[in-house]
Design a protein around this motif. Structure first.
Motif, mmCIF file in Angstrom:
data_model
loop_
_atom_site.group_PDB
_atom_site.id
_atom_site.type_symbol
_atom_site.label_atom_id
_atom_site.label_comp_id
_atom_site.label_asym_id
_atom_site.label_seq_id
_atom_site.Cartn_x
_atom_site.Cartn_y
_atom_site.Cartn_z
ATOM 1 N N ILE A 168 56.704 28.993 49.767
ATOM 2 C CA ILE A 168 57.793 29.602 50.612
ATOM 3 C C ILE A 168 59.005 28.562 50.698
ATOM 4 C CG2 ILE A 168 58.296 30.214 52.938
ATOM 5 C CD1 ILE A 168 55.222 31.073 53.119
ATOM 6 N N ARG A 169 58.856 27.352 50.906
ATOM 7 C CA ARG A 169 60.042 26.573 51.148
ATOM 8 C C ARG A 169 60.621 26.350 49.859
ATOM 9 N NH1 ARG A 169 58.284 20.368 50.630
ATOM 10 N NH2 ARG A 169 57.881 21.313 48.346
ATOM 11 N N ASP A 170 60.148 26.126 48.704
ATOM 12 C CA ASP A 170 61.036 26.064 47.548
ATOM 13 C C ASP A 170 61.611 27.426 46.993
ATOM 14 O OD1 ASP A 170 60.101 23.498 47.668
ATOM 15 O OD2 ASP A 170 58.577 23.771 45.990
ATOM 16 N N THR A 171 60.898 28.567 47.401
ATOM 17 C CA THR A 171 61.721 29.695 46.826
ATOM 18 C C THR A 171 62.700 30.267 47.877
ATOM 19 O OG1 THR A 171 59.772 30.860 47.810
ATOM 20 C CG2 THR A 171 59.488 30.661 45.471
ATOM 21 N N ILE A 172 62.525 29.922 49.175
ATOM 22 C CA ILE A 172 63.751 30.418 49.935
ATOM 23 C C ILE A 172 65.037 29.537 49.790
ATOM 24 C CG2 ILE A 172 64.640 30.226 52.483
ATOM 25 C CD1 ILE A 172 61.629 31.218 53.171
ATOM 26 N N THR A 188 70.422 39.707 54.113
ATOM 27 C CA THR A 188 69.504 40.458 54.767
ATOM 28 C C THR A 188 68.576 41.393 53.896
ATOM 29 O OG1 THR A 188 70.624 40.545 56.743
ATOM 30 C CG2 THR A 188 68.742 41.996 56.656
ATOM 31 N N ASP A 189 69.328 41.903 53.085
ATOM 32 C CA ASP A 189 68.540 42.879 51.893
ATOM 33 C C ASP A 189 67.800 41.665 51.268
ATOM 34 O OD1 ASP A 189 69.943 44.933 52.605
ATOM 35 O OD2 ASP A 189 71.504 44.501 51.103
ATOM 36 N N ILE A 190 68.189 40.680 50.468
ATOM 37 C CA ILE A 190 67.439 39.547 49.731
ATOM 38 C C ILE A 190 66.250 39.184 50.767
ATOM 39 C CG2 ILE A 190 67.547 37.429 48.735
ATOM 40 C CD1 ILE A 190 70.454 37.848 48.216
ATOM 41 N N ALA A 191 66.294 38.889 52.045
ATOM 42 C CA ALA A 191 65.430 38.456 52.863
ATOM 43 C C ALA A 191 64.297 39.413 52.826
ATOM 44 C CB ALA A 191 65.883 37.945 54.100
ATOM 45 N N ARG A 192 64.496 40.855 53.028
ATOM 46 C CA ARG A 192 63.563 41.818 52.968
ATOM 47 C C ARG A 192 62.811 42.206 51.639
ATOM 48 N NH1 ARG A 192 63.517 43.367 57.882
ATOM 49 N NH2 ARG A 192 65.606 43.489 59.240
ATOM 50 N N GLN A 193 63.669 41.982 50.503
ATOM 51 C CA GLN A 193 62.866 42.157 49.366
ATOM 52 C C GLN A 193 62.146 40.977 49.033
ATOM 53 O OE1 GLN A 193 61.906 43.736 45.826
ATOM 54 N NE2 GLN A 193 63.100 44.683 47.559
ATOM 55 N N THR A 196 58.818 41.565 50.909
ATOM 56 C CA THR A 196 57.964 42.489 50.374
ATOM 57 C C THR A 196 57.273 41.956 49.072
ATOM 58 O OG1 THR A 196 59.552 44.423 50.817
ATOM 59 C CG2 THR A 196 58.296 44.817 48.992
ATOM 60 N N ILE A 197 57.976 41.305 48.266
ATOM 61 C CA ILE A 197 57.498 40.492 47.058
ATOM 62 C C ILE A 197 56.298 39.526 47.658
ATOM 63 C CG2 ILE A 197 57.775 38.928 45.382
ATOM 64 C CD1 ILE A 197 60.539 40.125 44.893
ATOM 65 N N LEU A 199 54.649 39.524 50.758
ATOM 66 C CA LEU A 199 53.599 40.079 51.232
ATOM 67 C C LEU A 199 53.026 41.214 50.898
ATOM 68 C CD1 LEU A 199 55.210 39.759 55.193
ATOM 69 C CD2 LEU A 199 53.418 38.140 54.085
ATOM 70 N N GLU A 200 53.469 41.829 49.885
ATOM 71 C CA GLU A 200 52.911 42.916 49.417
ATOM 72 C C GLU A 200 52.777 42.744 47.850
ATOM 73 O OE1 GLU A 200 54.821 46.616 50.549
ATOM 74 O OE2 GLU A 200 55.232 45.878 52.412
ATOM 75 N N GLY A 201 53.415 41.796 47.083
ATOM 76 C CA GLY A 201 53.290 41.663 45.723
ATOM 77 C C GLY A 201 53.978 42.419 45.181
ATOM 78 N N ILE A 202 53.651 42.165 43.677
ATOM 79 C CA ILE A 202 54.607 43.094 42.799
ATOM 80 C C ILE A 202 53.812 44.141 41.795
ATOM 81 C CG2 ILE A 202 56.438 41.155 42.591
ATOM 82 C CD1 ILE A 202 55.455 40.465 39.844
ATOM 83 N N THR A 203 52.299 44.192 42.029
ATOM 84 C CA THR A 203 51.740 45.148 41.436
ATOM 85 C C THR A 203 51.156 46.357 42.292
ATOM 86 O OG1 THR A 203 49.748 43.851 42.070
ATOM 87 C CG2 THR A 203 50.847 43.276 39.919
ATOM 88 N N HIS A 204 50.683 47.261 41.707
ATOM 89 C CA HIS A 204 50.297 48.462 42.477
ATOM 90 C C HIS A 204 48.839 48.168 42.988
ATOM 91 C CE1 HIS A 204 53.011 51.422 41.488
ATOM 92 N NE2 HIS A 204 53.116 51.061 40.143
ATOM 93 N N GLY A 205 48.766 48.483 44.095
ATOM 94 C CA GLY A 205 47.414 48.015 44.989
ATOM 95 C C GLY A 205 46.341 48.824 44.265
#
Length: 205
Positions: A168-172, A188-193, A196-197, A199-205
């Motif tokens: 988290i530290r390095d990617t922010i 804000t758009d970037i923070a919310r995206q 999403t990445i 907390l929810e990941g980039i693959t289908h659940g």
């Protein structure tokens, strides 16, 4: 007998405004060139004054960067403290901390870049020992947010907290190198995206 009112140019407000302007100029140069590669003369030239005039406001280049970083970090960590002390649920606290971090990158890109690029060098001076303390404080903030999320069942219990914190530290904060205020996506758009990445990941659940 009438008294001529003091003008803004000659009063303490003007002096404070000039000081703030010099700090902003120095911050931009430190961010662009690096602290070690920026001289007092560079700052004075960019401000359109003589080097000696800069010493009217600051006693050294180190004092300038000290004020830049300490003021910025005091504000940032004050916001983190408010989040931790708030009544928000653990997930909301985590999300708010991410939003605050990206907001700092948007509003204070020079300060963030200076810390990213020059903290290791500045830590060789005793007066900047607080930067190491802030690093440790940041670690504790994120570890508390992560542990609270695990305890509340909103984050996975098998997370490696230290590894997750470092990710988290390095990617922010590395985003200061590519984010540009006023671009196609707001901070804000970037923070919310990012959330999403994360907390929810980039693959289908």
């Amino acid at each position: 007998m009438s008294t001529k009112p003091a003008t803004a140019a000659s009063g303490p407000t003007a002096d404070g405004s000039r000081r703030s302007e010099l700090l902003a100029i120095a911050a931009r140069l430190f961010a662009e060139r690096g602290f070690r590669n920026t001289t007092v003369r560079d700052i004075a030239d960019a401000a359109g004054i003589l080097s000696g005039s800069l010493y009217h406001h600051f006693d050294s280049k180190e004092s300038i960067v000290d004020e830049i970083l300490s003021t910025f970090q005091e504000d940032l960590f004050g916001q983190y403290d408010e989040i931790l002390a708030s009544d928000l649920d653990p997930r909301a606290k985590f999300e708010q901390a991410v939003l605050v971090s990206f907001d700092a990158i948007d509003k204070h890109p020079d300060e963030v870049a200076i810390f990213q690029n020059d903290a290791a060098y500045l830590l060789t001076f005793d007066r900047f020992a607080y930067l190491g303390e802030r690093n440790q404080q940041s670690r504790l903030v994120w570890l508390e947010l992560l542990q609270s999320g695990i305890d509340a069942g909103v984050l996975r219990s098998d997370l490696d907290l230290e590894l997750t914190y470092r990710f988290i530290r390095d990617t922010i904060w590395v985003s200061v190198a590519w984010y540009r205020p006023g671009g196609r996506r707001s901070h804000t758009d970037i923070a919310r995206q990012y959330l999403t990445i994360l907390l929810e990941g980039i693959t289908h659940g």
